[in-house]
Design an enzyme around this catalytic site. Sequence first.
Site, PDB file in Angstrom:
ATOM      1  CD  GLU A  39      -2.438   1.845   0.314  1.00 18.58           C
ATOM      2  OE1 GLU A  39      -2.389   3.067   0.065  1.00 18.58           O
ATOM      3  OE2 GLU A  39      -3.098   1.038  -0.368  1.00 18.58           O
ATOM      4  N   GLY A  44      -6.798   0.929   3.978  1.00 19.98           N
ATOM      5  CA  GLY A  44      -8.142   1.510   3.926  1.00 19.98           C
ATOM      6  C   GLY A  44      -8.367   2.294   2.660  1.00 19.98           C
ATOM      7  CE  LYS A  56     -21.942   7.651   1.639  1.00 20.32           C
ATOM      8  NZ  LYS A  56     -20.859   8.201   0.813  1.00 20.32           N
ATOM      9  N   GLY A 181     -22.378  19.341 -12.178  1.00 18.99           N
ATOM     10  CA  GLY A 181     -22.459  17.924 -12.512  1.00 18.99           C
ATOM     11  C   GLY A 181     -23.681  17.302 -11.869  1.00 18.99           C
ATOM     12  N   GLY A 273      -8.442   4.788 -14.422  1.00 16.34           N
ATOM     13  CA  GLY A 273      -7.816   3.678 -13.714  1.00 16.34           C
ATOM     14  C   GLY A 273      -6.465   4.096 -13.167  1.00 16.34           C
ATOM     15  CG  HIS A 443     -47.375  -3.293  12.277  1.00 16.49           C
ATOM     16  ND1 HIS A 443     -47.665  -2.369  11.305  1.00 16.49           N
ATOM     17  CD2 HIS A 443     -48.146  -2.993  13.361  1.00 16.49           C
ATOM     18  CE1 HIS A 443     -48.594  -1.528  11.764  1.00 16.49           C
ATOM     19  NE2 HIS A 443     -48.895  -1.892  13.013  1.00 16.49           N
TER      20      HIS A 443
END
Length: 464
Positions: A39, A44, A56, A181, A273, A443
Amino acid sequence: MVVGEIVQQKEVVVIGGGPAGYTAAVRAAQLGKDVLLIEQRKLGGVCLHDGCIPSKTLIHAANVAESFTHMKKVGFQLQGLLFDVNTFQTYQQQLIERLYKGVTALCQKNQIEVVNGTAAFLTDERVSVEKGHQYDVIHFDHAIIATGAAIFEQDEKLKTQLHPYELFQLKKIPEKLLLIGCDDMIIEAAFAYRKLGAAVSIIMEQDSFSFDHSITKILKRQLKKAKINVYTKASSIQLSEESDTVYCRFLKQNGEEATLTATHFYKQAKWLGNTKHLGLTRANVLTDENGFIKTDEQCRTQNKHIFAVGDVTGEPLLAAKGIKAGKIAAEVIAGHKAAVDSPWIPKVVYSDPPIATVGMSEQEAKAAGYAIKVGENSMQENGFAQITEKRAGIVKTIFDKETERLLGMHMIGEGAAELISTAIVAGEMVARIEDLQYPLYPHPSYHEALLTAVEQSDSCGKDV
């Protein structure tokens, strides 16, 4: 170190430590393989450190802010609301660090050797790893490329322009945010920053968003309700900058000239890519014109002992797709019969309310030649949505009229990200209308909206 000297022999080398890469490494190790994971930055990948998790987290903060209005209605006494960006940034970074430590611990638990450095193929059996002044060479039996996607960088960039990795990690809330966009990041940023007090405008060259038309209709309504200005079919978009203000001049759909000003702007990124420096030609691995690697159903490249998984293989650029592909590649290497053959890849957009889709839209099913049965149920009719005051949205189901097999399910509404799992499992199991009608649904719950949509497909739903 002599260049070309073999310092290690590994059964599996994984290049890239994002969700696709570390998942592949963990699965290969679990299946008994000796694994090296390379990495360049931190485990991550972009998803954890720059993309999914930061975005998020900001969206969560925005939703918390919005919830205060409802809290007052149900009896809480609140004395104003102040959002401190510095405190939020601390929370965001602590969350990222906690998840990073979790990924690191997972690799350690599975005895995966992790090396930080820049990888490049020397041949189709050797890869080099450059770590500052150190240069190692590894011989491998199999390699898995999981280097993700890179952003196409423009030569010139205005100072008010936000990089995609900055969009959800700002040091202050923009006074006026301009988004150019119509991709998922733009939709999510628009709602999040609007809830946190920014004036938000969206300019898009397209005439609409790319969801099922029923979902798009409600999305547009929600954008309008949030007072987010949306300009569709815009043309001749020109940007200029004076001091700390950006000026955007464009032609509206009716041909009228318009000018918007903003303190910050973000333009939809073009993704390529992330393969430019991998030396893929030396490994006999080809890419398309955008740098993405073509793979077969077993995630193999044209060089059969080199695999590619995740965003580096192209659209859709989704972590869920990469995680699944990482596991498949590892299993194939270990001699298992495995393949990626599912059209049931979910897509979730954390708008307000969230959107979740899987399978064919109504437009796509028609284009494919299906006669279909469609059911729609409004969240307005859902009892639990009445309690939470999260009444905006629908659940839409699409079935093949002849076989009653599920073709697609599309949702916009609270809980959609969780509800869509039912559709994914149903699609994978070739479920029919009766299969989704049979179970008991709790429910009160949002799940009942899904059941009602299915029942409408069976009874009073429209045949198309």
